[in-house]
Write a protein that holds these residues in place. Structure first.
Motif, short mmCIF file in Angstrom:
data_model
loop_
_atom_site.label_atom_id
_atom_site.label_comp_id
_atom_site.label_asym_id
_atom_site.label_seq_id
_atom_site.Cartn_x
_atom_site.Cartn_y
_atom_site.Cartn_z
N ASP A 15 0.85 -1.18 0.00
CA ASP A 15 0.00 0.00 0.00
C ASP A 15 0.90 1.24 0.00
O ASP A 15 1.61 1.50 0.96
N TYR A 16 0.89 1.99 -1.09
CA TYR A 16 1.72 3.18 -1.22
C TYR A 16 0.96 4.46 -0.89
O TYR A 16 1.42 5.55 -1.19
N THR A 17 -0.20 4.34 -0.29
CA THR A 17 -0.98 5.52 0.07
C THR A 17 -0.19 6.38 1.04
O THR A 17 0.41 5.89 1.98
N GLY A 18 -0.21 7.65 0.80
CA GLY A 18 0.52 8.56 1.68
C GLY A 18 0.04 9.98 1.47
O GLY A 18 -1.04 10.21 0.93
N GLU A 19 0.83 10.92 1.91
CA GLU A 19 0.49 12.33 1.75
C GLU A 19 0.59 12.72 0.28
O GLU A 19 1.44 12.22 -0.45
N PRO A 20 -0.25 13.66 -0.16
CA PRO A 20 -0.16 14.11 -1.55
C PRO A 20 1.12 14.90 -1.79
O PRO A 20 1.69 15.49 -0.87
N LEU A 21 1.58 14.89 -3.02
CA LEU A 21 2.74 15.67 -3.42
C LEU A 21 2.25 17.04 -3.87
O LEU A 21 1.55 17.16 -4.88
N LEU A 22 2.58 18.07 -3.11
CA LEU A 22 2.13 19.42 -3.40
C LEU A 22 3.28 20.24 -3.96
O LEU A 22 4.37 20.28 -3.37
N GLU A 23 3.07 20.86 -5.10
CA GLU A 23 4.11 21.65 -5.73
C GLU A 23 4.65 22.73 -4.79
O GLU A 23 5.85 23.02 -4.78
N SER A 24 3.78 23.29 -3.98
CA SER A 24 4.19 24.36 -3.05
C SER A 24 5.17 23.86 -1.98
O SER A 24 5.85 24.68 -1.35
N GLU A 25 5.26 22.56 -1.78
CA GLU A 25 6.14 22.01 -0.75
C GLU A 25 7.44 21.44 -1.32
O GLU A 25 8.27 20.92 -0.57
N LEU A 26 7.61 21.54 -2.63
CA LEU A 26 8.83 21.01 -3.26
C LEU A 26 10.00 21.96 -3.05
O LEU A 26 9.82 23.17 -2.90
N PRO A 28 13.29 24.14 -4.26
CA PRO A 28 13.37 25.03 -5.42
C PRO A 28 13.97 24.38 -6.67
O PRO A 28 13.68 24.80 -7.78
N THR A 29 14.83 23.37 -6.52
CA THR A 29 15.45 22.73 -7.68
C THR A 29 15.24 21.22 -7.62
O THR A 29 15.04 20.65 -6.55
N TRP A 30 15.31 20.57 -8.78
CA TRP A 30 15.14 19.12 -8.82
C TRP A 30 16.26 18.44 -8.03
O TRP A 30 16.04 17.42 -7.39
N ARG A 31 17.46 19.02 -8.08
CA ARG A 31 18.60 18.41 -7.39
C ARG A 31 18.37 18.40 -5.87
O ARG A 31 18.60 17.39 -5.20
N GLU A 32 17.87 19.52 -5.34
CA GLU A 32 17.57 19.59 -3.91
C GLU A 32 16.44 18.63 -3.54
O GLU A 32 16.48 17.98 -2.50
N GLN A 33 15.42 18.55 -4.39
CA GLN A 33 14.29 17.67 -4.11
C GLN A 33 14.72 16.22 -4.10
O GLN A 33 14.34 15.44 -3.22
N LEU A 34 15.52 15.82 -5.07
CA LEU A 34 16.01 14.45 -5.12
C LEU A 34 16.84 14.14 -3.88
O LEU A 34 16.68 13.08 -3.27
N SER A 35 17.69 15.06 -3.49
CA SER A 35 18.49 14.86 -2.27
C SER A 35 17.60 14.69 -1.06
O SER A 35 17.85 13.83 -0.19
N ASN A 36 16.53 15.49 -0.98
CA ASN A 36 15.58 15.37 0.14
C ASN A 36 14.92 14.00 0.15
O ASN A 36 14.79 13.36 1.20
N TRP A 37 14.46 13.55 -1.03
CA TRP A 37 13.79 12.25 -1.09
C TRP A 37 14.74 11.12 -0.72
O TRP A 37 14.36 10.19 -0.02
N LEU A 38 15.99 11.19 -1.18
CA LEU A 38 16.95 10.15 -0.82
C LEU A 38 17.21 10.14 0.68
O LEU A 38 17.24 9.07 1.30
N ALA A 39 17.38 11.30 1.26
CA ALA A 39 17.59 11.39 2.71
C ALA A 39 16.38 10.85 3.47
O ALA A 39 16.54 10.14 4.47
N ASP A 40 15.17 11.17 3.00
CA ASP A 40 13.96 10.65 3.65
C ASP A 40 13.93 9.13 3.60
O ASP A 40 13.54 8.47 4.57
N GLY A 41 14.33 8.55 2.46
CA GLY A 41 14.34 7.09 2.32
C GLY A 41 15.32 6.43 3.26
O GLY A 41 15.03 5.40 3.88
N VAL A 42 16.50 7.02 3.39
CA VAL A 42 17.51 6.49 4.31
C VAL A 42 16.99 6.59 5.75
O VAL A 42 17.06 5.63 6.52
N GLU A 43 16.45 7.75 6.10
CA GLU A 43 15.94 7.97 7.46
C GLU A 43 14.80 7.02 7.80
O GLU A 43 14.67 6.56 8.93
N ALA A 44 13.97 6.70 6.81
CA ALA A 44 12.83 5.81 7.04
C ALA A 44 13.25 4.34 7.11
O ALA A 44 12.44 3.49 7.45
#
Length: 79
Positions: A15-26, A28-44
């Protein structure tokens, strides 16, 4: 979380249900966003937080996908 709701005509799946992805919460750059997602995955504690599917189109616009591991995010001049 695995949903073991297996019965006639159903298949167990994650079940991949989770919080919606909101553009306002991304970030500023794709590089920063990808880094955030990778860090979130490691932390989780995800089993393979750097695993992802990369898709690119061929000369006719048809997508081609492959599984990759993101081991580094390099900054190139002008990008």
């Amino acid at each position: 979380m695995v949903q073991p709701n297996v019965g006639a005509g159903t298949v167990a799946r994650i079940d991949y249900t989770g919080e919606p992805l909101l553009e306002s919460e991304l970030a500023p750059t794709w590089r920063e966003q990808l880094s955030n997602w990778l860090a979130d995955g490691v932390e989780a504690g995800l089993p393979e937080p750097t695993g992802m599917v990369l898709a690119t189109p061929d000369q006719h616009g048809r997508p081609s996908t492959r599984r990759v591991a993101c081991t580094a995010i390099a900054r190139r001049s002008g990008r």
